[in-house]
Each structure stands twice: as C-alpha cells, then as structure tokens.
Design an enzyme around this catalytic site. Structure first.
Site: not given
Ligand code: SAM
Length: 439
Positions: A273-276, A278-279, A297, A339, A392
């Site tokens: 779950c990578a977007a945007p 940061g990690k 994502d 994440d 978070c």
């Molecule tokens: N890791 C990211 C960073 O550090 O920038 C923040 C991730 S944010 C907490 C959670 C992400 O999970 C969102 O971008 C969302 O679009 C994505 N998401 C939600 N459901 C998902 C799924 N079933 N599979 C993959 N990504 C998913």
C-alpha cells in the site's frame, strides 16, 4: 459593485477566503486542507495573510463543537442561523477567544463588515449583537471554556464524544487530555534527508542559503542526521533543495516501519500500500537503490504520486503497479511492507476534518480489511521472510488485535516485535508497527 472588482477584493481578503472554504467544506467531499490549498493557490495574499487564512480555517474546523456551543448560548434553538452566518459567527468567535494577535473589537468589526460584503447586510446587526454580547462577558467565557476542558472534555476540546470515551478507556484521563490538546495544536513540518541525492551536511548548508530555518530531530529509531524539523521556509516549490530531491516531507513516525523492515540491498521487496510513496522512497534509500521494490496501490491517482516522488528523489529501483497486488502478484518477496489503510487517528492534528468524519463502525470495517490484506500478503513471502504491518492509527482494534488475529490463523509466522508510537509519549504522530517473520 462590479463583480470583477468584488472578486479581486475577495481574493485579497484572508477572512473572506476562509469563509468561502468553510462553506465549500459543507458541500464537498474533499478534505478541508485540499480546499484550502486550492483557494490559496490563486489568492493574492501576503505570507502573513496566508498564515491567517490557514489558521482561521483549520482553527474553526478543529474547534467547531466548542464554537457551536458558544453560538447556541446566544441564539434561539428553534431558529438555527443559516450555514453561511454560522460560519461567520464561528470565525468571529474564534478570533476573539482563540487568537491573541487580533484585538477583539477588530475581530467583531471585521466579521460584521464581512457579513455585509457577503450579501448579508440585513443580518449584520444580528452578528454584531451576538459578538458584542460575547465581548462584554469575555472573562467569564474564558473561564467557562477552561472549565469545560475538564468537566466535559469532548466539548471542551472539540472532539466527538464516543471517541473521547474510547480513548479514556484505552489511555486513561490524563493521557487522553494530552492527546486532545495535541490534536488541536498546529502540526510541525518534518523532512527526511534523501541520501540518494545529498547528505545532511550538504542539505543544511543549502537550506541556510535558501532561508530555511531547521532543527535536527533525533529519535531512537531515526538516529542522527536523518530527520529535521522545518521551522520556517519559503514555498517548497521555490526551493532548489526540494526540486532537486534533497528531501521528502514526512513525520518521523513514518520512518519506523521501513527501519524495522530492515531491507537489504539486492532483495525483492513489496510495498503493498505504497502511495504517495514516503515509505517506498525511504526503503529505496535504505537499500541505496540496489534491489527491486514493487510499489502497489489501489488508487491510480495516488500511485502517480509515487512515480513523481521517485523521479524527484532519484529512486530507480521501484516498479509501480495499480492492482489489487496481493491477489495477482505471483513472485515471492524477501520482505513485505503492509502500511494498511486505517482510521488515521494518530495523525488527527494534520487532518482537521477527520474527527468529524470518523465513525465507530468504520474502525470495525477497517479491521476486517486490514486482516484480509495481511492474510493475502502471507503467501507472497519467502520462507524466513519478514512482513512489517503498520498503520497510523492509535486504535488497538486496528493494530495489536489485527496482528493477534493473524497470528492465531498463521502458526508459520511469529511476532518479532511490535511498537505503538503515541504523540503524548514520543512527541511525533501516532503509528503502529509490527514485524512478523515467516518461519
Ligand atoms: N505507505 C504510504 C506512504 O508511506 O506514503 C501510505 C499508505 S496509506 C496509509 C494506505 C494506502 O493504501 C492508500 O494509498 C490507499 O490507496 C491504499 N489502499 C487501500 N486499500 C488497498 C488495497 N486493498 N490494496 C492496495 N492498496 C490499498
């Protein structure tokens, strides 16, 4: 007045822009911060007025419940003021009771004038009467506001009652009070130095030339020379150090999950779950661009940001994919970061709307999704591999309870470590990280 001139004047008035954003937020599904960014992008405001507009919008949204209690004391319950007038009253009261730098009489005058400019001349007398009434009893009101923080903490700190009760059960009264205070404090801006492009010494030298004021930030998981607080800075896009990818803005709490993932150069890594990004981009930094990171994502708009951030930061070892990755991906990974989407209760001071949007039932729904994502990730891991699960959120249902439920169904995994960062203990945003190893 000519419409064009009126628009020009409104574009230059921080209170007018604040009132407009507050009205938009009542009909839009966008986050208030985004509405504010859009409004400020085209506004013709000095840096000071820009700051005031930001403070007014975020302050009014944060303190909405308390402000509305004040409004209700002076208005007829059977005749609730219409939304635009209510926003003007909120803005006026916020300036009187929450801002030190605006003389209270000026706050009343400005709000009344604003009502006239916004086409509410016939209600300007009503606004004047309510706000002047409050000026007359200002000392008593200040005392009521202070007492309310202990006698009715949800109202006194402007949070939903159910959430405050939940936190009191989880953290106790004193820590809950500290959390409520934290959530109502404007967030700090933090940066992570991008060692793929520069190092801490060169970055701070550049910042000094660019009039960026900074402080070093050290936590046990960051070590030294990685994280910085930006105390003041010109607009980011005007900074060469930003455009050239010298740093990424992120709270120090977000560095813990990649650190516990402990990726090694040359490994196959999945950021599920990578977007945007940061990690993802910090993981790339930890392996010095040597390895293969699949960054996935569900949200294509947000996934685009991962690509943009990789380009700016000089990250070359990442391949992005918009899929439900855990269902379609066949290869096996050495390490997986999950994440997960969560309630975000650890970052409430950064998301001013969140407290008014979040529902108790949503936490249960998220828990089910989080567990399902972990369940789907498990078979993608090589034997001996590591999954880091992070959120978070401050809610144990989304954190240790998800991990416990996962472990109960997966005896081939063991918990190596788990850690909950708490704003009132660690002085950073809330975050949960668990490191699980496949035997
Ligand atoms: N890791 C990211 C960073 O550090 O920038 C923040 C991730 S944010 C907490 C959670 C992400 O999970 C969102 O971008 C969302 O679009 C994505 N998401 C939600 N459901 C998902 C799924 N079933 N599979 C993959 N990504 C998913």
């Amino acid at each position: 007045m000519n419409l064009f001139i009126l628009k020009l004047l409104n574009d230059q008035n921080p209170r007018q822009i604040a009132a407009r954003v507050l009205s938009q937020r009542q009909t839009s599904s966008e986050f208030t911060e985004n509405l504010l960014d859009i409004a400020l992008a085209t506004a013709r405001l000095s840096p000071v007025d820009r700051g005031l507009c930001h403070e007014l919008v975020c302050g009014v949204v944060r303190w909405q419940a308390t402000l509305d209690r004040l409004i209700a004391r002076k208005t007829d319950p059977a005749r609730e003021p219409r939304p635009a007038l209510k926003n003007l009253l909120r803005l006026g009261l916020y300036q009187i009771f929450w801002l030190d730098r605006i003389p209270p009489h000026a706050a009343v005058h400005e709000t009344v004038e604003q009502a006239k400019r916004s086409g509410y001349s016939s209600q300007a007398g009503f606004i004047n009467a309510v706000l002047r009434g409050y000026l007359r009893e200002a000392d008593e009101i200040r005392k009521i506001l202070a007492d309310m923080k202990t006698s009715q903490p949800a109202l006194g700190w402007s949070h939903p009652e159910w959430l405050v009760e939940k936190w009191r059960r989880q953290f106790g009264d004193e820590k809950t009070r500290q959390l409520l205070e934290w959530n109502n404090t404007p967030p700090k801006t933090y940066a992570r130095v991008n060692t793929l492009k520069t190092d801490a010494a060169r970055l701070v030298e550049r910042w000094r030339e660019e009039n960026v004021e900074y402080d070093f930030v050290t936590r046990d998981w960051t070590g030294e020379n990685l994280a910085f607080e930006l105390k003041s800075h010109p607009p980011l896009t005007s900074l060469g150090s930003f455009r050239d990818g010298g740093f990424y803005l992120q709270d120090p709490s977000t560095l813990l999950a990649p650190v516990l993932l402990a990726p090694l150069a040359g490994e196959d890594l999945l950021d599920a779950c990578a977007a945007p990004g940061g990690k993802t981009t910090f993981i790339a930094q930890l392996v010095n661009n040597e390895g293969r990171i699949s960054a996935c994502d569900l949200d294509p708009r947000r996934l685009k940001l991962v690509n943009e951030n990789c380009v700016r930061l000089g990250v070359t070892c990442v391949a992005t994919a918009q899929t439900p990755p855990l269902q379609t991906e066949n290869s096996k990974f050495d390490r997986i970061l999950l994440d997960a989407p969560c309630s975000n209760t650890g970052v409430m001071r950064r998301r001013v709307d969140l407290r008014w949007r979040i529902q108790a039932a949503e936490i249960e729904r998220l828990r089910v999704t989080q567990l399902e994502l972990l369940r789907q990730a498990a078979p993608k891991l090589k034997a001996g591999g590591v999954i880091v699960y992070s959120t978070c959120s401050l809610e144990s249902e989304e954190n240790s309870e998800v991990v416990k439920a996962f472990l109960a169904a997966h005896p081939d995994f063991e918990l190596e470590t788990e850690r909950q960062l708490l704003p009132f203990v660690d002085g950073v945003d809330g975050a949960f990280v668990a490191r699980l190893q496949r035997k």
